[in-house]
Each structure stands twice: as C-alpha cells, then as structure tokens.
Scaffold this motif. Structure first.
Motif, PDB file in Angstrom:
ATOM      1  N   GLN A   1       0.837  -1.187   0.000  1.00  0.00           N
ATOM      2  CA  GLN A   1       0.000   0.000   0.000  1.00  0.00           C
ATOM      3  C   GLN A   1       0.880   1.248   0.000  1.00  0.00           C
ATOM      4  O   GLN A   1       1.895   1.282   0.685  1.00  0.00           O
ATOM      5  N   VAL A   2       0.464   2.253  -0.762  1.00  0.00           N
ATOM      6  CA  VAL A   2       1.230   3.482  -0.868  1.00  0.00           C
ATOM      7  C   VAL A   2       0.753   4.460   0.201  1.00  0.00           C
ATOM      8  O   VAL A   2      -0.449   4.676   0.359  1.00  0.00           O
ATOM      9  N   GLY A  26       6.828   3.303  -0.548  1.00  0.00           N
ATOM     10  CA  GLY A  26       6.474   2.044  -1.192  1.00  0.00           C
ATOM     11  C   GLY A  26       7.095   1.912  -2.572  1.00  0.00           C
ATOM     12  O   GLY A  26       7.196   2.871  -3.325  1.00  0.00           O
ATOM     13  N   ARG A  27       7.511   0.700  -2.867  1.00  0.00           N
ATOM     14  CA  ARG A  27       8.231   0.469  -4.116  1.00  0.00           C
ATOM     15  C   ARG A  27       7.318   0.375  -5.320  1.00  0.00           C
ATOM     16  O   ARG A  27       7.778   0.280  -6.439  1.00  0.00           O
ATOM     17  N   THR A  28       5.987   0.372  -5.101  1.00  0.00           N
ATOM     18  CA  THR A  28       5.063   0.203  -6.219  1.00  0.00           C
ATOM     19  C   THR A  28       4.507   1.529  -6.725  1.00  0.00           C
ATOM     20  O   THR A  28       3.598   1.535  -7.528  1.00  0.00           O
ATOM     21  N   ALA A  75      11.427   8.314 -10.033  1.00  0.00           N
ATOM     22  CA  ALA A  75      12.685   8.058  -9.333  1.00  0.00           C
ATOM     23  C   ALA A  75      12.655   8.626  -7.922  1.00  0.00           C
ATOM     24  O   ALA A  75      13.347   8.144  -7.030  1.00  0.00           O
ATOM     25  N   LYS A  76      11.858   9.674  -7.711  1.00  0.00           N
ATOM     26  CA  LYS A  76      11.753  10.304  -6.396  1.00  0.00           C
ATOM     27  C   LYS A  76      10.456   9.944  -5.691  1.00  0.00           C
ATOM     28  O   LYS A  76      10.168  10.482  -4.612  1.00  0.00           O
ATOM     29  N   ASN A  77       9.650   9.080  -6.305  1.00  0.00           N
ATOM     30  CA  ASN A  77       8.359   8.700  -5.713  1.00  0.00           C
ATOM     31  C   ASN A  77       7.521   9.930  -5.370  1.00  0.00           C
ATOM     32  O   ASN A  77       6.919  10.007  -4.282  1.00  0.00           O
ATOM     33  N   THR A  78       7.483  10.885  -6.264  1.00  0.00           N
ATOM     34  CA  THR A  78       6.800  12.148  -5.976  1.00  0.00           C
ATOM     35  C   THR A  78       5.940  12.574  -7.163  1.00  0.00           C
ATOM     36  O   THR A  78       6.348  12.425  -8.320  1.00  0.00           O
TER      37      THR A  78
END
Length: 118
Positions: A1-2, A26-28, A75-78
């Motif tokens: 879950q994110v 989270g990696r997803t 790459a920054k999960n943003t």
C-alpha cells in the motif's frame, strides 16, 4: 500500500503560483496512476488532476485546465501540482491519492492547505 504526504501549500495572492508535492512511500509507486483532489470549505472533495503511471497522459478538471500542471518523478516517488494564475475559488485543502478511472483508491493523507487571497 502506498502512503502519501502532501506539502507545499500556503497563502498566496490571486494571480500567484504554488507548487504542491506529494511524496509516496512504497516500491510500487510507479505502478499507480496518481491524482490530486481538493476540498473547499463547506464543499465535497472534488477531482483536480490526474496522471498515468508513466507521466505520459494527464487529465484536468475544467476549472483548472490551462492553469494547473500535474507531473511526476518516479525516481523520487513524488507527484507534483504546479498551480498558476491562482484564484480565490482555488482555496481548499489539497490531497493526492492513487487513482483508477479518476476515482481515488487509497487512504487520504493530511492534505495541504492552499489559501488564495483576493
């Protein structure tokens, strides 16, 4: 879950700009389409903008089209929301979420307050 944390809100004069950020854990993250929503005082939460997993396709509510730009950096999960030409009616708490068919999927974060003065 994110899990999601929004930031970047503030007080700005009409016509000004702000950039909101939504940091995801989270990696997803890169697997999900992402969206921004907002809730103005006394109103229901509404859709603002969305972006697909790769960033190649975006969607906007008519009220913000040509003023707001959604983007993401996997790459920054943003995910970001650049808001230009702000209007007092843009005043709201802004939230991000994972989306499917422009509908929110996950839990809501704390949001970030945007206040536009006239």
């Amino acid at each position: 879950q994110v899990q999601l944390v929004e930031s970047g809100g503030g007080l700005v004069q009409a016509g000004g700009s702000l950039r909101l950020s939504c940091a995801a854990s989270g990696r997803t993250f890169s697997s999900y389409a992402m969206g921004w929503f907002r809730r103005a005082p006394g109103k229901e939460r509404e859709f603002v903008a969305a972006i697909n997993w790769s960033g190649g396709t975006t969607y906007y509510a008519d009220s913000v089209k040509d003023r707001f730009t959604i983007s993401r950096d996997n790459a920054k999960n943003t995910v970001y929301l650049l808001m230009n030409s702000l209007k007092p009616e843009d005043t709201a708490v802004y939230y991000c979420n994972t989306v499917r068919d422009l509908e929110p999927l996950g839990s809501w974060g704390q949001g970030t307050q945007v206040t536009v003065s006239s």
